[in-house]
Design a protein around this motif. Structure first.
Motif, mmCIF file in Angstrom:
data_model
loop_
_atom_site.group_PDB
_atom_site.id
_atom_site.type_symbol
_atom_site.label_atom_id
_atom_site.label_comp_id
_atom_site.label_asym_id
_atom_site.label_seq_id
_atom_site.Cartn_x
_atom_site.Cartn_y
_atom_site.Cartn_z
ATOM 1 N N HIS A 256 0.815 -1.215 0.000
ATOM 2 C CA HIS A 256 0.000 0.000 0.000
ATOM 3 C C HIS A 256 0.849 1.266 0.000
ATOM 4 C CE1 HIS A 256 0.860 0.724 4.241
ATOM 5 N NE2 HIS A 256 0.720 -0.573 4.412
ATOM 6 N N ALA A 257 2.132 1.171 -0.280
ATOM 7 C CA ALA A 257 3.000 2.352 -0.256
ATOM 8 C C ALA A 257 2.609 3.349 -1.335
ATOM 9 C CB ALA A 257 4.450 1.939 -0.421
ATOM 10 N N GLY A 258 2.094 2.912 -2.479
ATOM 11 C CA GLY A 258 1.701 3.816 -3.547
ATOM 12 C C GLY A 258 0.424 4.569 -3.247
ATOM 13 N N ALA A 259 -0.316 4.168 -2.236
ATOM 14 C CA ALA A 259 -1.568 4.839 -1.903
ATOM 15 C C ALA A 259 -1.335 6.204 -1.292
ATOM 16 C CB ALA A 259 -2.390 3.968 -0.959
ATOM 17 N N ASN A 260 -0.132 6.477 -0.838
ATOM 18 C CA ASN A 260 0.161 7.761 -0.233
ATOM 19 C C ASN A 260 0.609 8.799 -1.251
ATOM 20 O OD1 ASN A 260 -0.454 6.798 2.285
ATOM 21 N ND2 ASN A 260 1.646 6.152 2.721
ATOM 22 N N ALA A 261 0.645 8.457 -2.529
ATOM 23 C CA ALA A 261 1.056 9.401 -3.564
ATOM 24 C C ALA A 261 0.001 10.491 -3.691
ATOM 25 C CB ALA A 261 1.239 8.675 -4.886
ATOM 26 N N ARG A 262 0.470 11.742 -3.853
ATOM 27 C CA ARG A 262 -0.461 12.867 -3.952
ATOM 28 C C ARG A 262 -0.360 13.486 -5.330
ATOM 29 N NH1 ARG A 262 -0.660 16.523 1.203
ATOM 30 N NH2 ARG A 262 -2.252 17.337 -0.163
ATOM 31 N N LEU A 263 -1.484 13.931 -5.854
ATOM 32 C CA LEU A 263 -1.526 14.608 -7.142
ATOM 33 C C LEU A 263 -1.438 16.108 -6.938
ATOM 34 C CD1 LEU A 263 -4.429 12.701 -8.912
ATOM 35 C CD2 LEU A 263 -2.013 12.518 -9.393
ATOM 36 N N LEU B 94 -6.095 17.367 -11.477
ATOM 37 C CA LEU B 94 -7.534 17.112 -11.478
ATOM 38 C C LEU B 94 -8.319 18.292 -12.017
ATOM 39 C CD1 LEU B 94 -7.888 15.342 -8.034
ATOM 40 C CD2 LEU B 94 -7.983 14.309 -10.281
ATOM 41 N N ALA B 95 -7.828 19.515 -11.787
ATOM 42 C CA ALA B 95 -8.577 20.707 -12.176
ATOM 43 C C ALA B 95 -8.593 20.906 -13.690
ATOM 44 C CB ALA B 95 -7.983 21.935 -11.496
ATOM 45 N N LEU B 96 -7.480 20.695 -14.352
ATOM 46 C CA LEU B 96 -7.441 20.946 -15.797
ATOM 47 C C LEU B 96 -8.331 20.001 -16.601
ATOM 48 C CD1 LEU B 96 -3.724 21.932 -16.419
ATOM 49 C CD2 LEU B 96 -5.736 23.382 -16.346
ATOM 50 N N PRO B 97 -8.320 18.696 -16.370
ATOM 51 C CA PRO B 97 -9.255 17.849 -17.114
ATOM 52 C C PRO B 97 -10.715 18.177 -16.807
ATOM 53 C CG PRO B 97 -7.516 16.508 -16.186
ATOM 54 C CD PRO B 97 -7.354 17.884 -15.614
ATOM 55 N N ALA B 98 -11.010 18.526 -15.557
ATOM 56 C CA ALA B 98 -12.383 18.886 -15.204
ATOM 57 C C ALA B 98 -12.791 20.184 -15.895
ATOM 58 C CB ALA B 98 -12.517 19.021 -13.692
ATOM 59 N N LEU B 99 -11.890 21.147 -15.968
ATOM 60 C CA LEU B 99 -12.170 22.401 -16.652
ATOM 61 C C LEU B 99 -12.375 22.180 -18.147
ATOM 62 C CD1 LEU B 99 -12.343 25.503 -16.394
ATOM 63 C CD2 LEU B 99 -9.895 25.540 -16.878
ATOM 64 N N GLY B 100 -11.523 21.364 -18.749
ATOM 65 C CA GLY B 100 -11.670 21.054 -20.176
ATOM 66 C C GLY B 100 -12.986 20.357 -20.471
ATOM 67 N N PHE B 101 -13.363 19.423 -19.621
ATOM 68 C CA PHE B 101 -14.635 18.733 -19.812
ATOM 69 C C PHE B 101 -15.799 19.707 -19.696
ATOM 70 C CE2 PHE B 101 -18.310 16.516 -18.005
ATOM 71 C CZ PHE B 101 -18.532 15.585 -19.003
ATOM 72 N N GLY B 102 -15.734 20.595 -18.707
ATOM 73 C CA GLY B 102 -16.807 21.573 -18.522
ATOM 74 C C GLY B 102 -16.930 22.514 -19.703
ATOM 75 N N LEU B 103 -15.796 22.982 -20.236
ATOM 76 C CA LEU B 103 -15.843 23.879 -21.384
ATOM 77 C C LEU B 103 -16.391 23.194 -22.629
ATOM 78 C CD1 LEU B 103 -12.500 25.846 -20.957
ATOM 79 C CD2 LEU B 103 -14.825 26.684 -20.624
#
Length: 76
Positions: free
Chosen positions: A22-29, A34-43
């Protein structure tokens, strides 16, 4: 006659530290990951939703064409 071979001893091998599964579960983005793909989808969604209100261009000529016609009349 066969040549002698050298086999490394167990102590000569580098030791690897085992990491938990589970060591990879602590990786942070990053926030933008997350914001750019969500913004592109919204536009894109807004572009598709607003395309039903599109209208054809008016039959009268645009401003550039009117200026060009006036220039041609003045010169010719």
């Amino acid at each position: 006659m066969s040549a002698p071979t050298h086999t490394p001893s167990r102590t000569a091998l580098p030791t690897r530290r085992r990491t938990p599964a589970h060591a990879g579960a602590n990786a942070r983005l990053h926030w933008w990951a997350l914001a750019l793909p969500a913004l592109g989808f919204g536009l894109l969604l807004l572009l598709l939703a607003g395309s039903g209100q599109a209208h054809a261009a008016p039959a009268e000529p645009s401003g550039l064409i009117q200026v060009t016609q006036q220039l041609l009349r003045a010169v010719g």
